[in-house]
Each structure stands twice: as structure tokens, then as C-alpha cells.
Motif scaffolding. Structure first.
Motif, short mmCIF file in Angstrom:
data_model
loop_
_atom_site.label_atom_id
_atom_site.label_comp_id
_atom_site.label_asym_id
_atom_site.label_seq_id
_atom_site.Cartn_x
_atom_site.Cartn_y
_atom_site.Cartn_z
N MET A 74 57.26 16.11 94.77
CA MET A 74 55.97 14.90 93.86
C MET A 74 56.34 13.58 93.70
SD MET A 74 53.70 16.68 93.22
CE MET A 74 52.21 16.07 92.32
N THR A 75 57.74 13.75 93.72
CA THR A 75 57.61 12.02 93.50
C THR A 75 56.65 10.44 93.87
OG1 THR A 75 60.42 12.77 92.35
CG2 THR A 75 59.92 9.70 92.95
N GLY A 76 56.83 9.62 93.35
CA GLY A 76 55.90 8.90 94.16
C GLY A 76 54.18 9.25 94.03
N LEU A 77 53.78 9.93 93.78
CA LEU A 77 52.48 10.25 93.80
C LEU A 77 51.82 10.09 92.99
CD1 LEU A 77 52.53 13.66 95.75
CD2 LEU A 77 52.06 12.04 96.98
N MET A 78 50.18 9.76 93.10
CA MET A 78 49.67 9.55 91.47
C MET A 78 48.92 10.46 91.30
SD MET A 78 49.62 6.56 90.28
CE MET A 78 49.05 5.40 91.14
N VAL A 79 49.21 11.36 89.93
CA VAL A 79 48.31 12.06 89.72
C VAL A 79 47.20 12.32 88.70
CG1 VAL A 79 48.13 14.42 88.56
CG2 VAL A 79 50.66 13.73 89.67
N PRO A 80 45.75 12.51 88.70
CA PRO A 80 44.90 12.32 87.34
C PRO A 80 45.20 13.70 86.87
CG PRO A 80 44.10 12.64 89.66
CD PRO A 80 45.50 13.07 90.28
N ALA A 81 45.28 13.30 85.38
CA ALA A 81 46.01 13.74 84.06
C ALA A 81 44.71 13.35 82.83
CB ALA A 81 47.60 13.44 84.16
N ARG A 82 45.30 14.65 82.14
CA ARG A 82 44.41 14.38 80.75
C ARG A 82 45.66 14.45 79.57
NH1 ARG A 82 42.24 16.95 76.24
NH2 ARG A 82 42.75 18.95 77.50
N ILE A 83 45.51 14.08 78.67
CA ILE A 83 46.02 13.50 78.10
C ILE A 83 46.21 15.14 76.97
CG2 ILE A 83 48.21 12.53 76.09
CD1 ILE A 83 48.25 11.51 79.07
N THR A 84 47.35 16.39 76.69
CA THR A 84 46.97 17.21 75.67
C THR A 84 47.90 16.91 74.44
OG1 THR A 84 48.21 17.86 76.85
CG2 THR A 84 46.86 18.34 77.59
N GLU A 85 49.06 15.69 74.69
CA GLU A 85 49.85 16.12 72.96
C GLU A 85 50.69 14.77 73.06
OE1 GLU A 85 52.81 19.04 71.67
OE2 GLU A 85 52.76 20.08 73.23
N ALA A 86 51.01 14.81 71.76
CA ALA A 86 51.59 12.73 71.72
C ALA A 86 53.15 13.79 71.08
CB ALA A 86 51.01 12.36 70.39
N LYS A 87 53.63 13.76 71.45
CA LYS A 87 55.31 13.52 71.09
C LYS A 87 55.81 12.20 70.35
CE LYS A 87 55.67 17.78 72.97
NZ LYS A 87 55.45 19.29 71.76
N LYS A 88 57.47 11.95 70.30
CA LYS A 88 57.65 11.79 69.70
C LYS A 88 58.64 10.21 69.78
CE LYS A 88 62.52 9.98 66.40
NZ LYS A 88 63.03 10.24 65.59
N HIS A 89 57.92 10.34 71.16
CA HIS A 89 58.52 9.12 71.81
C HIS A 89 56.87 8.96 74.03
CE1 HIS A 89 60.92 7.02 69.24
NE2 HIS A 89 61.75 8.43 69.69
N SER A 90 57.02 10.32 73.71
CA SER A 90 56.72 10.48 74.94
C SER A 90 54.63 10.98 74.49
CB SER A 90 57.53 11.23 75.86
OG SER A 90 57.28 12.38 75.25
N LEU A 91 54.52 11.31 76.00
CA LEU A 91 52.86 12.17 76.06
C LEU A 91 52.70 13.30 76.31
CD1 LEU A 91 50.53 9.28 76.39
CD2 LEU A 91 50.87 10.63 74.40
N MET A 92 52.41 14.47 76.35
CA MET A 92 52.17 15.32 77.21
C MET A 92 50.37 15.55 78.30
SD MET A 92 54.86 16.91 76.70
CE MET A 92 54.75 18.08 77.73
N GLY A 93 50.78 15.87 78.83
CA GLY A 93 49.42 16.16 79.99
C GLY A 93 49.21 17.12 80.66
#
Length: 449
Positions: free
Chosen positions: A423-442
Motif C-alpha cells: 500500500m505504500t505510495g498509493l493514494m486512498v480516498p477516505a472519510r475522516i471518522t475520528e480525531a486523536k490528539k495528534h492524528s486522524l482516523m479514517g
């Protein structure tokens, strides 16, 4: 010859180390883990005192490893090498080469000569007045990162002489590359599979304004690089506020692949402190730039550098910095306590802020930044974006494999994907589902590409 490079400091140093590795690879050398190396190269930073001390500690460790490698030796490059110079030969006899930022172009040849048995000690410390182009790999010898991201140096050195900064003394005066050389390197990287380019310089906004300039502005260069077919993302750093042109600000709203992110160092929100720092802009001027950027690209994410405890900084000066932080709402910031560096003007400025007060201010500033960052990340929940995957995430819980990447603004996004590799180097369409302290989950919303 087997070699290992250790890199300290800024992205410019990382880029220099990557170039040096490519140059050595093209000569038949082999990059190996530290415990297998015969030649140790340390690329150094002296912007603050702590990284400088790390260099001495690193060389102490290398000394132990070289005891059992008769043909082995070490080389020191970068800002500390420029500053200490031949002093490394006396303090660390196993150091055979020191090279500054202008000398790195000749470092591969010097390393090869030493590896062939020359017993000389080589110092490449002279500054040059014009940028000396470095050899570039071609075709199959081009080594790009698995992430398909790359950095391209567009200039070297700095003419600003901010009162706290050692860079003009260790990297020399500003020297711009010829724009065609930059554009051709960018084309070559994109042809080789790079999807995201970052243009690098101590002050990219002043590109072409030195005697090496040929009438091409940074805005012109930016547009030429953005037009390269196949380039998905374009970034640049670092950007001095005093030189940013209206055309560069406008480009954020006009160039589709120019990412909505900008690192714009503030250093202080106090005009009095900015004047002592010799930053040559005011708080009002800085905020007008921010306003222009947000008008051109409403979703732009701004980051910054901040110094607390600069000589003469009062509590009110510090409060002005906090007020600017709240007004701009930086996504993140690099913040530091002021430390004296040899040879800079601020060394003799008084009164000094006590270490205790500086530490207290830094804590308060970072607490505020954490709160602002948290609020900014929460605003992303529900948004759709594109995530360029950089590798497997440290987070691994639940179903699937978690991967880490970045959205166009540079925010870290973690995604659970039904793929264990590739998967490294690929572009993935995503929707953000959650915010953490310094990052996002999607969550993925489409097929990777």
C-alpha cells in the motif's frame, strides 16, 4: 565499500544525506546498518545546542566500532562540520573528512579517494559564490523512496542574518540553483514514479534574488514545477514572511496540485522582539499574509516556528505571541527555548530570560498549541480526502491492517485496509471518522490508485 549515514537536524540535511547516498551508490558503495559499516558519515546540525552535543556523542560511539575495522574511518558534514572544521581531526583522529554544505558536492570523490587508501585528511569548508550543481542519478540508478515522495533543493544558504540564527555562518550566503536544473530534476523524479515533491531552501521566497538568479521568481518556478505531468502533490519549505510575494499567495488558489499547507515561521508575536530578532516584518504584516493565504485557500493548514525566552522578552511580549497563535490557529508548531549560539548577534543581547521562566513559557505555549491542534483535528471529522500512504501504522488493533498516510494538508491519517502489504505510495480516498490528539482516523471510501 560499506557505509552508514547518520543525519541530524532539518529537512535540508535529510535531503543532503539522501543525495550523498545516491552518489555513493552510483560508485558501487553499499548502504548498510551501522553495525556492518566500514565508513561512518555523520551529517550534523548546529541550530541549537542539543543537536550539536548529539554529534559528539555519536562520534564517541563510532570510535568504539572503528577499533575493530582497520580500514574504517568517519566523515563529518553539515553545519557543525562548517563551524568546528579541522578541529574534528584533533578531537577525533578517526575523522578523515569534514565538509560543509557547499563542500558536499565534492564529498563523494573525497570519500572514494580515502577509501582507496589515501592517508590524507580532507577539509571541504570553503564557501562558493554560486550554486555548484551536484551530480544527478539517471535511469535505473535513480533511487526514490517507497512512499513516492521526494525533496528537491532549489537554493543554498541565507542572506537574512536573523540575530539568533547561525545558518548564514554555517551554510553561507544565499545561492539559487538555475531554474532549468531544478525543473529537470523534478521531471526526472516524476518520471521515476514520485507523486509528491517538496521544494527546499532556507528561504524559498527569495529564490532568484541573489546574483545567481536569471530573472525567474519563486512564483514562476512554482508554476513550472506544478505543470509537470503526473505530479500529484507539490509543497515547499521554508517560507520567510518578509519575502512572500502576492503571486505565491495567489498560487494556493490557482494550482490544483499545490497542497493547502504552508510552514510560515512567526518566531514571536511581539513587534519589539521581532525587531531585536531582525526578522524585518511586523505582527501586522504577518497577519495580513495569513489573511491573504486564507482568502486564496480557505482550507489551508498553517504551521510555524516559535522561540520563547529571547533576550529582553517580557511577559507581555510572550502574551502577544499567544494572541497571534489563537488568531491564526496553527495546525502545529515547532517551539523552542532560545539558546545562545556562537557568533550570532543575540549572544550579546541583554537581559537574558532565566531558564526557569523560559521553561514555564514554553510549557504554556505548548499547552495552548495542543488545544488548538485538538480543535483543528476535530473539525476534520466527516470530511472526505485523499491519503497518500507512507507505511504501516504503529496502531494495530481491530480488523485489517492499519496504514499511516497524510492528507493534502499534511495531517497524519490512519486507515484500516484489507491489505497486509503493497500500500505504500498509493493514494486512498477516505472519510475522516475520528480525531486523536495528534492524528486522524479514517475509513476508505474508494479504490487505491
Amino acid at each position: 565499500m560499506k557505509y552508514h549515514i547518520s543525519t541530524f537536524g532539518c529537512q535540508m540535511n535529510v535531503h543532503d544525506s539522501e543525495w550523498l547516498a545516491r552518489a555513493l551508490d552510483s560508485r558501487g558503495w553499499t548502504a548498510v546498518p551501522e553495525d556492518e559499516a566500514q565508513v561512518f558519515i555523520v551529517n550534523t546540525c548546529s541550530v541549537r545546542e542539543k543537536p550539536e552535543q548529539k554529534v559528539y556523542s555519536e562520534l564517541g560511539r563510532i570510535a568504539g566500532r572503528l577499533r575493530d575495522i582497520p580500514e574504517g574511518f568517519a566523515a563529518v558534514g553539515g553545519c557543525v562540520a562548517q563551524q568546528v572544521g579541522r578541529g574534528f581531526f584533533e578531537r577525533f583522529p578517526f575523522v578523515r573528512l569534514v565538509f560543509g554544505s557547499d563542500g558536499i558536492a565534492n564529498a563523494p570523490n573525497a570519500l572514494e579517494r580515502l577509501a582507496e587508501g589515501s592517508d590524507e585528511k580532507v577539509a571541504l569548508l570553503d564557501f562558493v559564490s554560486l550554486y555548484e550543481e551536484r551530480e544527478q542519478a539517471e535511469g535505473e540508478t535513480v533511487r526514490i523512496a517507497e512512499t513516492r515522495q521526494a525533496f528537491v533543493n532549489i537554493m543554498q544558504g541565507c542572506d537574512n542574518f536573523c540575530s539568533y540564527c547561525i545558518v548564514p555562518y554555517t551554510r553561507g550566503r544565499q545561492k539559487s540553483r538555475h531554474p532549468e536544473a531544478v525543473i529537470e530534476e523534478c521531471r526526472m523524479l516524476v518520471r521515476s514514479g514520485v507523486r509528491e515533491l517538496t521544494l527546499l531552501g532556507q528561504n524559498v521566497n527569495s529564490f532568484g534574488l541573489d546574483k545567481g538568479g536569471v530573472g525567474v521568481s519563486f512564483a514562476d518556478l512554482l508554476r513550472s514545477v506544478a505543470a509537470i505531468p503526473g505530479l500529484d502533490r507539490l509543497r515547499f519549505t521554508t517560507s520567510h514572511p518578509k519575502d512572500i510575494a502576492p503571486e505565491v499567495i495567489a498560487a494556493f488558489g490557482e494550482l490544483e496540485n499545490l497542497c493547502p499547507s504552508l510552514h510560515l515561521p512567526l518566531q514571536s508575536g511581539s513587534d519589539a522582539v521581532l525587531k531585536r530578532m531582525k526578522r524585518r516584518y511586523t505582527r501586522e504584516r504577518y497577519l495580513s499574509i495569513v489573511e491573504g493565504l486564507k482568502q486564496a485557500r480557505p482550507d489551508i493548514a498553517l504551521t510555524t516556528d516559535l522561540i520563547v525566552g529571547f533576550p529582553g522578552e517580557t511577559e507581555e511580549d510572550f502574551q502577544e505571541t499567544l494572541r497571534v497563535m489563537k488568531q491564526v490557529e496553527y495546525e502545529s508548531s515547532f517551539s523552542f527555548k532560545y539558546s545562545d549560539r556562537p557568533g550570532v548577534a543575540a549572544l550579546n543581547m541583554e537581559p537574558k530570560v532565566s531558564p526557569e521562566e523560559a521553561s514555564d513559557r514554553l510549557t504554556r505555549l505548548q499547552n495552548l498549541q495542543n488545544a488548538i491542534t485538538g480543535n483543528s483535528l476535530k473539525k476534520q471529522v466527516g470530511n472526505r480526502t485523499q491519503v497518500l500512504i507512507e507505511g504501516v501504522s504503529r496502531r494495530q488493533d481491530g480488523g485489517g491492517t492499519w496504514w499511516k498516510g497524510r492528507d493534502p494538508a499534511g495531517r497524519i491519517v490512519n486507515l484500516a485496509l484489507p491489505h497486509e502489504k503493497g500500500m505504500t505510495g498509493l493514494m486512498v480516498p477516505a472519510r475522516i471518522t475520528e480525531a486523536k490528539k495528534h492524528s486522524l482516523m479514517g475509513e476508505r471510501t474508494g479504490e487505491p490508485w
